[in-house]
Design a protein around this motif. Structure first.
Motif, PDB file in Angstrom:
ATOM      1  N   MET A   6       0.812  -1.192   0.000  1.00 40.79           N
ATOM      2  CA  MET A   6       0.000   0.000   0.000  1.00 40.79           C
ATOM      3  C   MET A   6       0.860   1.263   0.000  1.00 40.79           C
ATOM      4  SD  MET A   6      -2.867   0.796  -0.504  1.00 40.79           S
ATOM      5  CE  MET A   6      -4.510   0.686  -0.015  1.00 40.79           C
ATOM      6  N   ALA A   7       2.073   1.137   0.524  1.00 36.73           N
ATOM      7  CA  ALA A   7       2.963   2.293   0.561  1.00 36.73           C
ATOM      8  C   ALA A   7       3.325   2.749  -0.850  1.00 36.73           C
ATOM      9  CB  ALA A   7       4.220   1.973   1.360  1.00 36.73           C
ATOM     10  N   VAL A   8       3.379   1.812  -1.785  1.00 33.65           N
ATOM     11  CA  VAL A   8       3.710   2.162  -3.169  1.00 33.65           C
ATOM     12  C   VAL A   8       2.590   3.015  -3.758  1.00 33.65           C
ATOM     13  CG1 VAL A   8       4.100   1.221  -5.477  1.00 33.65           C
ATOM     14  CG2 VAL A   8       5.138   0.117  -3.492  1.00 33.65           C
ATOM     15  N   LEU A   9       1.349   2.613  -3.527  1.00 36.98           N
ATOM     16  CA  LEU A   9       0.202   3.386  -4.014  1.00 36.98           C
ATOM     17  C   LEU A   9       0.172   4.768  -3.369  1.00 36.98           C
ATOM     18  CD1 LEU A   9      -2.427   3.642  -5.614  1.00 36.98           C
ATOM     19  CD2 LEU A   9      -3.591   2.597  -3.680  1.00 36.98           C
ATOM     20  N   ASP A  10       0.456   4.817  -2.087  1.00 29.55           N
ATOM     21  CA  ASP A  10       0.464   6.094  -1.370  1.00 29.55           C
ATOM     22  C   ASP A  10       1.518   7.032  -1.951  1.00 29.55           C
ATOM     23  OD1 ASP A  10      -0.526   7.744   0.777  1.00 29.55           O
ATOM     24  OD2 ASP A  10       1.419   7.404   1.749  1.00 29.55           O
ATOM     25  N   ARG A  11       2.713   6.491  -2.228  1.00 30.34           N
ATOM     26  CA  ARG A  11       3.775   7.308  -2.818  1.00 30.34           C
ATOM     27  C   ARG A  11       3.402   7.753  -4.231  1.00 30.34           C
ATOM     28  NH1 ARG A  11       7.180   3.779  -0.213  1.00 30.34           N
ATOM     29  NH2 ARG A  11       7.606   2.565  -2.089  1.00 30.34           N
ATOM     30  N   ALA A  12       2.779   6.860  -4.992  1.00 27.55           N
ATOM     31  CA  ALA A  12       2.373   7.213  -6.357  1.00 27.55           C
ATOM     32  C   ALA A  12       1.338   8.339  -6.334  1.00 27.55           C
ATOM     33  CB  ALA A  12       1.804   5.990  -7.069  1.00 27.55           C
ATOM     34  N   LEU A  13       0.372   8.248  -5.436  1.00 20.37           N
ATOM     35  CA  LEU A  13      -0.631   9.308  -5.316  1.00 20.37           C
ATOM     36  C   LEU A  13       0.004  10.612  -4.840  1.00 20.37           C
ATOM     37  CD1 LEU A  13      -3.719   7.408  -3.871  1.00 20.37           C
ATOM     38  CD2 LEU A  13      -3.427   8.312  -6.176  1.00 20.37           C
ATOM     39  N   HIS A  14       0.970  10.490  -3.946  1.00 16.81           N
ATOM     40  CA  HIS A  14       1.702  11.662  -3.474  1.00 16.81           C
ATOM     41  C   HIS A  14       2.387  12.362  -4.653  1.00 16.81           C
ATOM     42  CE1 HIS A  14       4.611  14.069  -1.212  1.00 16.81           C
ATOM     43  NE2 HIS A  14       5.555  13.494  -1.905  1.00 16.81           N
ATOM     44  N   HIS A  15       3.060  11.591  -5.492  1.00 12.55           N
ATOM     45  CA  HIS A  15       3.763  12.169  -6.644  1.00 12.55           C
ATOM     46  C   HIS A  15       2.782  12.725  -7.673  1.00 12.55           C
ATOM     47  CE1 HIS A  15       7.694  11.179  -5.199  1.00 12.55           C
ATOM     48  NE2 HIS A  15       7.434   9.877  -5.161  1.00 12.55           N
ATOM     49  N   LEU A  16       1.673  12.042  -7.885  1.00 14.45           N
ATOM     50  CA  LEU A  16       0.652  12.551  -8.810  1.00 14.45           C
ATOM     51  C   LEU A  16       0.075  13.875  -8.324  1.00 14.45           C
ATOM     52  CD1 LEU A  16      -1.300   9.320  -9.837  1.00 14.45           C
ATOM     53  CD2 LEU A  16       0.014  10.832 -11.341  1.00 14.45           C
ATOM     54  N   ALA A  17      -0.183  13.953  -7.028  1.00 19.77           N
ATOM     55  CA  ALA A  17      -0.728  15.195  -6.464  1.00 19.77           C
ATOM     56  C   ALA A  17       0.274  16.331  -6.593  1.00 19.77           C
ATOM     57  CB  ALA A  17      -1.128  14.988  -5.002  1.00 19.77           C
ATOM     58  N   ARG A  18       1.532  16.036  -6.323  1.00 20.80           N
ATOM     59  CA  ARG A  18       2.564  17.075  -6.457  1.00 20.80           C
ATOM     60  C   ARG A  18       2.737  17.517  -7.901  1.00 20.80           C
ATOM     61  NH1 ARG A  18       7.621  16.768  -2.602  1.00 20.80           N
ATOM     62  NH2 ARG A  18       8.047  18.467  -4.014  1.00 20.80           N
ATOM     63  N   ALA A  19       2.720  16.574  -8.823  1.00 18.89           N
ATOM     64  CA  ALA A  19       2.848  16.914 -10.239  1.00 18.89           C
ATOM     65  C   ALA A  19       1.648  17.743 -10.692  1.00 18.89           C
ATOM     66  CB  ALA A  19       2.966  15.647 -11.079  1.00 18.89           C
ATOM     67  N   SER A  20       0.482  17.382 -10.223  1.00 18.06           N
ATOM     68  CA  SER A  20      -0.719  18.133 -10.569  1.00 18.06           C
ATOM     69  C   SER A  20      -0.656  19.552  -9.999  1.00 18.06           C
ATOM     70  CB  SER A  20      -1.951  17.391 -10.031  1.00 18.06           C
ATOM     71  OG  SER A  20      -3.129  18.012 -10.440  1.00 18.06           O
ATOM     72  N   GLY A  21      -0.171  19.679  -8.773  1.00 22.00           N
ATOM     73  CA  GLY A  21      -0.004  21.002  -8.175  1.00 22.00           C
ATOM     74  C   GLY A  21       1.016  21.838  -8.927  1.00 22.00           C
ATOM     75  N   ALA A  22       2.101  21.205  -9.355  1.00 25.08           N
ATOM     76  CA  ALA A  22       3.121  21.920 -10.137  1.00 25.08           C
ATOM     77  C   ALA A  22       2.561  22.359 -11.487  1.00 25.08           C
ATOM     78  CB  ALA A  22       4.348  21.032 -10.334  1.00 25.08           C
ATOM     79  N   ALA A  23       1.760  21.489 -12.113  1.00 25.15           N
ATOM     80  CA  ALA A  23       1.140  21.849 -13.390  1.00 25.15           C
ATOM     81  C   ALA A  23       0.156  23.000 -13.205  1.00 25.15           C
ATOM     82  CB  ALA A  23       0.439  20.644 -13.997  1.00 25.15           C
ATOM     83  N   SER A  24      -0.545  22.999 -12.084  1.00 21.15           N
ATOM     84  CA  SER A  24      -1.465  24.094 -11.777  1.00 21.15           C
ATOM     85  C   SER A  24      -0.698  25.407 -11.612  1.00 21.15           C
ATOM     86  CB  SER A  24      -2.248  23.778 -10.503  1.00 21.15           C
ATOM     87  OG  SER A  24      -3.046  24.869 -10.124  1.00 21.15           O
ATOM     88  N   ALA A  25       0.414  25.354 -10.902  1.00 23.20           N
ATOM     89  CA  ALA A  25       1.247  26.551 -10.727  1.00 23.20           C
ATOM     90  C   ALA A  25       1.805  27.028 -12.061  1.00 23.20           C
ATOM     91  CB  ALA A  25       2.373  26.256  -9.743  1.00 23.20           C
ATOM     92  N   ALA A  26       2.212  26.087 -12.911  1.00 30.35           N
ATOM     93  CA  ALA A  26       2.723  26.455 -14.233  1.00 30.35           C
ATOM     94  C   ALA A  26       1.628  27.123 -15.068  1.00 30.35           C
ATOM     95  CB  ALA A  26       3.262  25.221 -14.952  1.00 30.35           C
ATOM     96  N   ALA A  27       0.395  26.642 -14.941  1.00 35.54           N
ATOM     97  CA  ALA A  27      -0.721  27.259 -15.667  1.00 35.54           C
ATOM     98  C   ALA A  27      -0.962  28.683 -15.175  1.00 35.54           C
ATOM     99  CB  ALA A  27      -1.984  26.415 -15.523  1.00 35.54           C
TER     100      ALA A  27
END
Length: 172
Positions: free
Chosen positions: A1-22
């Motif tokens: 489950m830790a792998v899924l948690d880390r993947a979601l963490h990275h997806l959320a961060r990437a999405s936040g970075a994309a939002s900031a870039a927009a």
């Protein structure tokens, strides 16, 4: 489950970075349009690109905000509920949120697919395929649904549902 948690963490961060870039793109487009107007010129479709970037910044920020507990929550009901009902209320709210976000993501993905399938393009000066700017809306909603589903899953497994500091608690 830790792998899924880390993947979601990275997806959320990437999405936040994309939002900031927009958001940064909005500033750049507006600044460029101001400079161009001062020079007696105009940037074609600048308003379209600024509007698309605004939508992208809003929808791509959803998963990041959910992951960090930054969404606005109505806690008035929680203040009046007995303490023993609080967890059930939170689980119900997470389940409803997951269903609504999943429903919105599904229909938005269908909308984007239809735009792609029918080769819809923007009606401005530049013929941009509309599925491209619409995709950020679908991705943001899909990731929000995943974040809410994870919150519900954690709650059903008996883990704490506190949203404040979720990101820091999981990374420490």
């Amino acid at each position: 489950m830790a792998v899924l948690d880390r993947a979601l963490h990275h997806l959320a961060r990437a999405s936040g970075a994309a939002s900031a870039a927009a958001l940064a793109a909005i500033g750049l487009v507006i600044a460029a349009q101001i400079v161009a107007r001062l020079a007696g010129r105009q940037i074609p479709a600048a308003d379209d690109f600024a509007a698309w970037a605004m939508a992208a910044s809003a929808f791509l920020a959803l998963p990041y905000a959910m992951r960090h507990g930054d969404h606005i929550r109505v806690t008035l009901v929680l203040q009046f509920l007995p303490k023993r009902w609080e967890r059930g209320y939170e689980l119900l709210a997470s389940a409803i949120g997951t269903l609504l976000a999943g429903w919105a993501a599904w229909h938005t993905l269908q909308f984007v697919y239809d735009s792609w399938q029918y080769e819809e393009v923007a009606q401005g000066l530049l013929r941009v395929p509309l599925w491209i700017p619409q995709l950020s809306m679908a991705l943001g909603l899909l990731l929000l649904a995943l974040m809410l589903a994870e919150r519900l899953w954690c709650g059903l497994r008996g883990q704490p549902l506190s949203d404040a500091g979720v990101e820091t608690a999981r990374t420490e």
